[in-house]
Scaffold this motif. Structure first.
Motif, mmCIF file in Angstrom:
data_model
loop_
_atom_site.group_PDB
_atom_site.id
_atom_site.type_symbol
_atom_site.label_atom_id
_atom_site.label_comp_id
_atom_site.label_asym_id
_atom_site.label_seq_id
_atom_site.Cartn_x
_atom_site.Cartn_y
_atom_site.Cartn_z
ATOM 1 N N ASP A 50 21.909 42.630 2.434
ATOM 2 C CA ASP A 50 22.751 41.900 1.492
ATOM 3 C C ASP A 50 22.288 40.438 1.489
ATOM 4 N N PRO A 51 21.531 40.032 0.473
ATOM 5 C CA PRO A 51 20.946 38.684 0.451
ATOM 6 C C PRO A 51 21.919 37.660 -0.120
ATOM 7 N N VAL A 52 23.027 37.435 0.581
ATOM 8 C CA VAL A 52 24.109 36.573 0.077
ATOM 9 C C VAL A 52 23.576 35.182 -0.277
ATOM 10 N N ALA A 53 23.846 34.765 -1.503
ATOM 11 C CA ALA A 53 23.461 33.421 -1.953
ATOM 12 C C ALA A 53 21.980 33.179 -1.722
ATOM 13 N N GLY A 54 21.200 34.241 -1.891
ATOM 14 C CA GLY A 54 19.792 34.218 -1.503
ATOM 15 C C GLY A 54 18.933 33.193 -2.236
ATOM 16 N N GLY A 55 19.395 32.730 -3.379
ATOM 17 C CA GLY A 55 18.611 31.747 -4.110
ATOM 18 C C GLY A 55 19.104 30.320 -3.945
ATOM 19 N N ALA A 56 20.123 30.124 -3.121
ATOM 20 C CA ALA A 56 20.820 28.835 -3.140
ATOM 21 C C ALA A 56 20.068 27.713 -2.455
ATOM 22 N N THR A 57 19.344 28.027 -1.389
ATOM 23 C CA THR A 57 18.629 26.982 -0.645
ATOM 24 C C THR A 57 17.250 27.497 -0.252
ATOM 25 N N ALA A 58 16.384 26.553 0.085
ATOM 26 C CA ALA A 58 15.031 26.932 0.509
ATOM 27 C C ALA A 58 15.079 27.835 1.740
ATOM 28 N N PHE A 59 15.976 27.505 2.669
ATOM 29 C CA PHE A 59 16.124 28.299 3.897
ATOM 30 C C PHE A 59 16.437 29.753 3.574
ATOM 31 N N ARG A 60 17.346 29.957 2.612
ATOM 32 C CA ARG A 60 17.735 31.304 2.224
ATOM 33 C C ARG A 60 16.613 32.027 1.485
ATOM 34 N N ARG A 61 15.928 31.309 0.611
ATOM 35 C CA ARG A 61 14.836 31.962 -0.126
ATOM 36 C C ARG A 61 13.760 32.482 0.836
ATOM 37 N N GLU A 62 13.444 31.665 1.839
ATOM 38 C CA GLU A 62 12.439 32.103 2.820
ATOM 39 C C GLU A 62 12.962 33.259 3.667
ATOM 40 N N ALA A 63 14.233 33.207 4.010
ATOM 41 C CA ALA A 63 14.811 34.288 4.817
ATOM 42 C C ALA A 63 14.780 35.607 4.047
ATOM 43 N N VAL A 64 15.124 35.559 2.772
ATOM 44 C CA VAL A 64 15.134 36.782 1.969
ATOM 45 C C VAL A 64 13.720 37.341 1.845
ATOM 46 N N SER A 65 12.750 36.469 1.603
ATOM 47 C CA SER A 65 11.366 36.942 1.519
ATOM 48 C C SER A 65 10.948 37.620 2.813
ATOM 49 N N ALA A 66 11.297 37.000 3.938
ATOM 50 C CA ALA A 66 10.906 37.580 5.228
ATOM 51 C C ALA A 66 11.573 38.934 5.441
ATOM 52 N N LEU A 67 12.820 39.052 5.069
ATOM 53 C CA LEU A 67 13.544 40.307 5.291
ATOM 54 C C LEU A 67 13.076 41.408 4.334
ATOM 55 N N LEU A 68 12.789 41.036 3.091
ATOM 56 C CA LEU A 68 12.326 42.043 2.130
ATOM 57 C C LEU A 68 11.012 42.678 2.570
ATOM 58 N N ALA A 69 10.247 41.960 3.366
ATOM 59 C CA ALA A 69 8.968 42.510 3.834
ATOM 60 C C ALA A 69 9.150 43.569 4.912
ATOM 61 N N GLU A 70 10.389 43.767 5.363
ATOM 62 C CA GLU A 70 10.641 44.665 6.498
ATOM 63 C C GLU A 70 11.193 46.025 6.083
ATOM 64 N N ARG A 71 10.918 46.430 4.849
ATOM 65 C CA ARG A 71 11.201 47.799 4.406
ATOM 66 C C ARG A 71 12.674 48.198 4.452
ATOM 67 N N PRO A 72 13.527 47.448 3.788
ATOM 68 C CA PRO A 72 14.917 47.923 3.681
ATOM 69 C C PRO A 72 14.963 49.201 2.849
ATOM 70 N N ALA A 73 15.930 50.047 3.141
ATOM 71 C CA ALA A 73 16.152 51.240 2.313
ATOM 72 C C ALA A 73 16.882 50.865 1.032
ATOM 73 N N VAL A 74 17.794 49.889 1.134
ATOM 74 C CA VAL A 74 18.596 49.459 -0.007
ATOM 75 C C VAL A 74 18.768 47.942 0.070
ATOM 76 N N VAL A 75 18.772 47.297 -1.097
ATOM 77 C CA VAL A 75 19.113 45.881 -1.213
ATOM 78 C C VAL A 75 20.248 45.778 -2.219
ATOM 79 N N ARG A 76 21.380 45.141 -1.819
ATOM 80 C CA ARG A 76 22.503 44.996 -2.751
ATOM 81 C C ARG A 76 22.917 43.543 -2.888
ATOM 82 N N GLY A 77 23.075 43.088 -4.125
ATOM 83 C CA GLY A 77 23.558 41.738 -4.364
ATOM 84 C C GLY A 77 24.150 41.636 -5.748
ATOM 85 N N ASN A 78 24.607 40.413 -6.095
ATOM 86 C CA ASN A 78 25.000 40.224 -7.488
ATOM 87 C C ASN A 78 23.746 39.886 -8.300
#
Lengths: 289, 289, 289
Positions: free
Chosen positions: C109-137
């Motif tokens: 769940d990439p909450v507020a994933g676009g809001a700050t640079a810190f979050r954008r980098e965190a989401v990129s790092a996590l997406l590289a780890e093969r989630p089965a599902v990604v849910r957000g608005n």
């Protein structure tokens, strides 16, 4: 709230409020401000729910890598030291500086601010960063005013009457609005002191209602409302919502704190500006201290 | 609770409880003890609300700079390892030492204590610090007794019956009271074992009811009640409050867990000592193990 | 859910769902999966309660010393970045790697994933780890798809329609199922896109309902249900539970968010697979993008 309370007879030198609580509520809901909270773990969930219910948009984040950046994105910042730690304090300091630099108002809740040396120093450091509003119970405001008075924690061991003069003086020293929660709430900018007589005792039997009041002040500030009117509006809102939540039919047993908390959030959502003004019990007097 | 349960016939060598649950509740409410909680994030809000509802004053703080200082200010300390981390464990250790040094009782909730190596070591370290009471489910108490048995986490994979003898032995080894939550709760000081038959299954469908039980034990300890009577009183209180919360009128559908949690907090607030004693189902027997 | 929705006429090339939401719910409840959550402080309590109400077993822990070990013990892992910090991000990364290594599915769940640079980098790092599902608005999924689009935080500033094509493409790129919450929910694996038309607006006035949806997806995944069916089942479950929670008798006032949240958890507990399928409004179409 009747017009003669806005412009109280007998004290012609005291300027009336520029917005009634209902007018402030309407403006806040129209703005739906994004409110950034760096708050304590205990109250995060009820605070977020109360902000949503009242019509604001909450965001909780605290990492030093992003909290300052986000403080400038949000419309207002709420800082609450309930479950304080050194890393969180550092994030609070840098975030309030970012908020002030971006022209965003911020509000401080110095929870249990006199209880330990760590807290007394944290409150002193935060007060130096130009909050728009400081809200606490009498013990907390006395501790803030005195630069540290030992207290029992989150309880209001000191009476509101003892603390009001100190609140006036603190407000003048900070150039901020200071709020004391109690049976009668005090809101002062150091010149005008507003006494709010709404509320019910059950608000003290649910965790986080004071913290929620602080967060609602942040929402009102985030809508561009001046600090005195923002604080009066938010404090009246939660107090009147508490009255509505406690209201049961004739012959029914009083609501326990579980049910009361549920109805409190319902009331924050359903209350209209008209009802808020009709029930508001407000007096504006000259500050002393 | 009838008198012959306090002094059970057929087991004349087993000393009765010195306080009934209702008497303990009345004493706790009169004292309104300040209870310091270093607990997990999941249950902070419901724990604080339950303590407030029952009549105590909760405080949650954990920073190593202040938690030890505060542990001596408060009347009792509750330590719960649910969302444990290394910094929090350090604060727990120094805080329980400060509490013991100041003569304050503390209670341990070893949440999921057998689930990982990190947890097993944390529980061992905390058990060495002289808790007055340890409360968990059967798996958690077995893990504590064994110095670490792999478990599935927060579930009670082991039965209460398997664990009671181990609880007796653990109580004697620690010089503490040990509590196992389950369909029948066990409270033992290693000599006397008290079996509590109140409660409803729905308590297991709401998060934090076990953690709340532990915090209530802290409140009873903080009122100066002896560990065995404090644990029996608090466990009976939450179990009977659960029964009241689950009670619906004839023909009405059972309460879901959302409604049940609300009514549970209402019941913690509204229950009288007389009702608590009238509904308590307690047997005192000799400990074995 | 009628059979012709599972196998929609007019789109004979689109494979139907292998499990209806009700069938998925029944399977999840039978498995009662242990769901490991590394989630944000705001939603921990309601998430744990929702998982318990629906029939799963929640566990919340995050310490780097144990979270990876526990990720392999649990049946599924839920990662939510709401109150992210650097230490928690490190624990998330090591835990998802442990989960993947042990064959356990995880959901992001990439909450507020676009809001700050810190979050954008965190989401990129996590997406590289093969989630089965990604849910957000919509904003969060657009940010994830774009590798970082500035957003207002947790609000859905972007419409669902704008985002659906990007979601399809993101799903194909990740080899994952992507979910967009909105007035119509979108669930896509990049080939099939499922449109869910259940839900009520009040779900947006209670904190953590999106996060709860993500956690429920984790529960369905933890029962061995394939990602598309798990996501459709969980999203339909919370949406229909929301409809039931909002349902009041004729002439009664609408429920406020406090009462609604209570009834939402009741409905997650009381809803049957049959009712879920009867109320589900689902269309399966070809993905585009």
């Amino acid at each position: 709230m009747s017009g003669d309370i806005l412009s109280p007879s007998g004290e012609p030198t005291v300027a009336p409020l520029s917005l009634s609580p209902g007018e402030a509520l309407a403006r806040m809901r129209a703005a739906a401000p994004l409110v950034h909270n760096i708050t304590n773990y205990v109250v995060m969930t009820p605070t977020a729910n109360a902000l949503l219910a009242a019509g604001a948009a909450p965001a909780m984040l605290h990492a030093p890598e992003e909290a300052p950046e986000f403080a400038a994105i949000a419309s207002a910042l709420v800082v609450n030291i309930g479950t304080l730690s050194a890393p969180w304090l550092a994030a609070m300091i840098s975030s309030v500086r970012a908020a002030v630099a971006a022209g965003r108002p911020w509000v401080l809740d110095p929870v249990a601010g006199g209880a330990t040396a760590f807290r007394r120093e944290a409150v002193s450091a935060l007060l130096a960063e130009r909050p728009a509003v400081v809200r606490g119970n009498a013990s907390e405001i006395l501790a803030a005013a005195a630069g540290g008075v030992a207290g029992r924690g989150v309880d209001a061991a000191h009476g509101v009457a003892d603390a009001a003069g100190h609140a006036d003086a603190l407000a003048r020293r900070l150039g901020a609005v200071v709020v004391i929660s109690g049976p009668v709430d005090i809101v002062t900018d150091g010149t005008r002191r507003v006494e709010l007589s709404n509320g019910v005792e059950m608000l003290t039997r649910v965790t986080g209602t004071g913290c929620t009041a602080t967060a609602l002040i942040g929402a009102f500030l985030g809508a561009g409302i001046a600090p005195l009117e923002a604080a009066v509006g938010a404090m009246t809102l939660i107090a009147v919502a508490g009255e509505i939540a406690a209201d049961v039919g004739p012959g029914e047993p009083p609501r326990g704190p579980g049910s009361f908390a549920v109805h409190l959030h319902d009331a924050l959502w359903s209350i209209t500006p008209e009802v808020l003004d009709a029930r508001a019990r407000i007096a504006v007097v000259s500050a002393t201290g």
